[in-house]
Scaffold this motif. Structure first.
Motif, mmCIF file in Angstrom:
data_model
loop_
_atom_site.group_PDB
_atom_site.id
_atom_site.type_symbol
_atom_site.label_atom_id
_atom_site.label_comp_id
_atom_site.label_asym_id
_atom_site.label_seq_id
_atom_site.Cartn_x
_atom_site.Cartn_y
_atom_site.Cartn_z
ATOM 1 N N GLU A 105 -12.556 10.067 -12.435
ATOM 2 C CA GLU A 105 -12.791 11.257 -13.255
ATOM 3 C C GLU A 105 -11.506 12.070 -13.412
ATOM 4 O O GLU A 105 -11.202 12.573 -14.499
ATOM 5 C CB GLU A 105 -13.886 12.118 -12.631
ATOM 6 C CG GLU A 105 -15.274 11.498 -12.704
ATOM 7 C CD GLU A 105 -16.334 12.373 -12.062
ATOM 8 O OE1 GLU A 105 -15.949 13.415 -11.470
ATOM 9 O OE2 GLU A 105 -17.523 12.033 -12.156
ATOM 10 N N ALA A 106 -10.748 12.184 -12.323
ATOM 11 C CA ALA A 106 -9.487 12.921 -12.386
ATOM 12 C C ALA A 106 -8.496 12.230 -13.319
ATOM 13 O O ALA A 106 -7.789 12.877 -14.099
ATOM 14 C CB ALA A 106 -8.895 13.067 -10.986
ATOM 15 N N GLU A 107 -8.448 10.887 -13.258
ATOM 16 C CA GLU A 107 -7.550 10.123 -14.134
ATOM 17 C C GLU A 107 -7.960 10.261 -15.595
ATOM 18 O O GLU A 107 -7.102 10.392 -16.492
ATOM 19 C CB GLU A 107 -7.569 8.654 -13.719
ATOM 20 C CG GLU A 107 -6.710 7.746 -14.577
ATOM 21 C CD GLU A 107 -5.232 8.096 -14.532
ATOM 22 O OE1 GLU A 107 -4.502 7.692 -15.456
ATOM 23 O OE2 GLU A 107 -4.804 8.771 -13.568
ATOM 24 N N ALA A 108 -9.273 10.256 -15.858
ATOM 25 C CA ALA A 108 -9.752 10.423 -17.227
ATOM 26 C C ALA A 108 -9.377 11.792 -17.774
ATOM 27 O O ALA A 108 -8.949 11.919 -18.939
ATOM 28 C CB ALA A 108 -11.264 10.222 -17.276
ATOM 29 N N ARG A 109 -9.510 12.823 -16.959
ATOM 30 C CA ARG A 109 -9.124 14.175 -17.395
ATOM 31 C C ARG A 109 -7.627 14.250 -17.667
ATOM 32 O O ARG A 109 -7.184 14.888 -18.636
ATOM 33 C CB ARG A 109 -9.538 15.206 -16.341
ATOM 34 C CG ARG A 109 -11.033 15.475 -16.293
ATOM 35 C CD ARG A 109 -11.340 16.727 -15.493
ATOM 36 N NE ARG A 109 -10.901 16.605 -14.109
ATOM 37 C CZ ARG A 109 -11.678 16.133 -13.137
ATOM 38 N NH1 ARG A 109 -12.903 15.725 -13.416
ATOM 39 N NH2 ARG A 109 -11.229 16.059 -11.903
ATOM 40 N N ARG A 110 -6.846 13.593 -16.825
ATOM 41 C CA ARG A 110 -5.397 13.614 -17.009
ATOM 42 C C ARG A 110 -5.006 12.933 -18.320
ATOM 43 O O ARG A 110 -4.149 13.425 -19.067
ATOM 44 C CB ARG A 110 -4.707 12.911 -15.832
ATOM 45 C CG ARG A 110 -3.187 13.021 -15.835
ATOM 46 C CD ARG A 110 -2.585 12.167 -14.740
ATOM 47 N NE ARG A 110 -2.812 10.753 -15.001
ATOM 48 C CZ ARG A 110 -2.083 10.039 -15.865
ATOM 49 N NH1 ARG A 110 -1.103 10.607 -16.572
ATOM 50 N NH2 ARG A 110 -2.338 8.756 -16.037
ATOM 51 N N GLN A 111 -5.649 11.791 -18.621
ATOM 52 C CA GLN A 111 -5.346 11.086 -19.865
ATOM 53 C C GLN A 111 -5.758 11.896 -21.084
ATOM 54 O O GLN A 111 -5.058 11.922 -22.101
ATOM 55 C CB GLN A 111 -6.049 9.725 -19.869
ATOM 56 C CG GLN A 111 -5.477 8.734 -18.861
ATOM 57 C CD GLN A 111 -6.184 7.400 -18.891
ATOM 58 O OE1 GLN A 111 -7.132 7.219 -19.652
ATOM 59 N NE2 GLN A 111 -5.728 6.466 -18.055
ATOM 60 N N GLU A 112 -6.891 12.571 -21.009
ATOM 61 C CA GLU A 112 -7.328 13.417 -22.121
ATOM 62 C C GLU A 112 -6.325 14.533 -22.379
ATOM 63 O O GLU A 112 -5.997 14.853 -23.530
ATOM 64 C CB GLU A 112 -8.706 14.010 -21.822
ATOM 65 C CG GLU A 112 -9.837 12.994 -21.880
ATOM 66 C CD GLU A 112 -11.163 13.605 -21.482
ATOM 67 O OE1 GLU A 112 -11.181 14.823 -21.158
ATOM 68 O OE2 GLU A 112 -12.183 12.884 -21.490
ATOM 69 N N GLN A 113 -5.832 15.146 -21.291
ATOM 70 C CA GLN A 113 -4.849 16.222 -21.445
ATOM 71 C C GLN A 113 -3.547 15.693 -22.029
ATOM 72 O O GLN A 113 -2.917 16.334 -22.873
ATOM 73 C CB GLN A 113 -4.592 16.890 -20.090
ATOM 74 C CG GLN A 113 -5.805 17.642 -19.548
ATOM 75 C CD GLN A 113 -5.600 18.099 -18.125
ATOM 76 O OE1 GLN A 113 -4.591 17.795 -17.496
ATOM 77 N NE2 GLN A 113 -6.574 18.840 -17.599
ATOM 78 N N THR A 114 -3.141 14.479 -21.628
ATOM 79 C CA THR A 114 -1.912 13.868 -22.155
ATOM 80 C C THR A 114 -2.043 13.566 -23.640
ATOM 81 O O THR A 114 -1.146 13.849 -24.439
ATOM 82 C CB THR A 114 -1.595 12.578 -21.384
ATOM 83 O OG1 THR A 114 -1.438 12.889 -20.000
ATOM 84 C CG2 THR A 114 -0.311 11.946 -21.903
#
Length: 328
Positions: free
Chosen positions: A295-304
């Motif tokens: 979930e943290a990785e998905a949020r990071r990719q969305e922000q990128t």
């Protein structure tokens, strides 16, 4: 001290004499056939057998005690919040605290039940040994005159089972009694410390409840040490065996079902993780960690992606860009 207990309870204690003497005589029949009816070893093993039977019978109460102690630990932050909120109103604080206990299914007195229920048994055994030595002709429960004489005169490691630290001038007997008193005191201390050091979360180590537990940690051993010098050797064997049983029970519960947020819980999680890695499987905790990491990785990719995606221009901005391009 011996006379203090006297005929305590009278008719109330009579049923206990029958129950305790029945278990004691039953084990004595078994061990007496092996070591001899008058053997001190047979009577000591009978007392240990009696202790184990009693502690097995108290297992349901022990489970309730553990659950109650755990709940008491876990609700301490809420208790402190109530103290801050209603500290000026003792009546309201008491009402809200009792409501919290009720809602969480916590009984603050449950931790005392096993020891309170053991006290009449302890007193009955004390009286049986005392009377066997002083008045063997007085029969209590299933203890006949002959059994009383064997019980009162039985010798174990050079000491009679009825001897106490105070009623003998024999140095060997006093040394044995002192060792047993120290063993009883040490096991009492360790059983209390076992809970506080392994199965209490950090936020439960402060506040009134924690202070009460810390006080009991040191007060109870002192009480047993002072009173223990007047206990017969047989009673010292009973109480020390009971403490060792408690330590074993607590070790099993703390190891296999620790309270959340405690050192024991972390140790169990580490053991489960290591065991799962050896078997090539994943524990629920490991799966939860992977889910949170995903979930943290998905949020990071969305922000990128949001930072990298070009912004949409208005018509005016596009026209200005074209005019600037023509000028160049």
């Amino acid at each position: 001290m011996l006379d203090f207990f006297g005929d305590i309870g009278g008719a109330i204690m009579a049923p206990l004499y029958y129950v305790i003497s029945a278990v004691l005589v039953g084990f004595h029949t078994l061990f007496g056939g092996i070591f001899g009816e008058a053997s001190g070893v047979a009577w000591v093993l009978s007392i240990i057998g009696l202790t184990l039977v009693i502690r097995i019978a108290l297992i349901p109460l022990f489970v309730k005690q553990i659950k109650s102690s755990r709940n008491m630990q876990l609700i301490q932050p809420k208790v402190r919040e109530l103290q801050k909120k209603y500290g000026h109103d003792r009546e309201k604080l008491a009402q809200e605290t009792m409501k919290l206990y009720k809602d969480s299914g916590t009984n603050p007195f449950a931790s005392c039940l096993p020891i309170l229920l053991q006290m009449p048994i302890f007193l009955a055994l004390f009286r049986l040994i005392d009377q066997a030595a002083k008045n063997p002709e007085v029969e209590r429960g299933l203890m006949t005159t002959q059994l009383n004489e064997q019980f009162g005169d039985a010798v174990f490691l050079g000491a009679k089972i009825s001897d106490t630290f105070l009623n003998t001038d024999d140095l060997g007997v006093r040394v044995l009694a002192a060792v047993l008193v120290l063993a009883m005191t040490a096991t009492t201390f360790l059983t209390q410390r076992q809970l506080m050091s392994k199965n209490m979360p950090a936020d439960a180590l402060s506040g009134p409840y924690a202070q009460q537990q810390k006080m009991l940690l040191y007060v109870l051993p002192v009480v047993f040490a002072v009173g223990g010098i007047a206990f017969p050797v047989g009673v010292l064997f009973y109480w020390t065996t009971s403490n060792l049983w408690t330590m074993g029970q607590q070790f099993y519960v703390i190891r296999n079902n620790p309270a959340p947020g405690t050192p024991a819980a972390q140790a169990k999680e580490d053991r489960d993780r290591a065991k799962a890695e050896r078997k090539g499987i994943k524990t629920p905790a490991m799966l939860e960690e992977e889910r949170l990491a995903a979930e943290a990785e998905a949020r990071r990719q969305e922000q990128t992606q949001a930072r990298q995606q070009p912004q949409r221009q208005t018509r005016s901005q596009r026209n200005n860009a074209q005019r600037n391009k023509k000028k160049r």
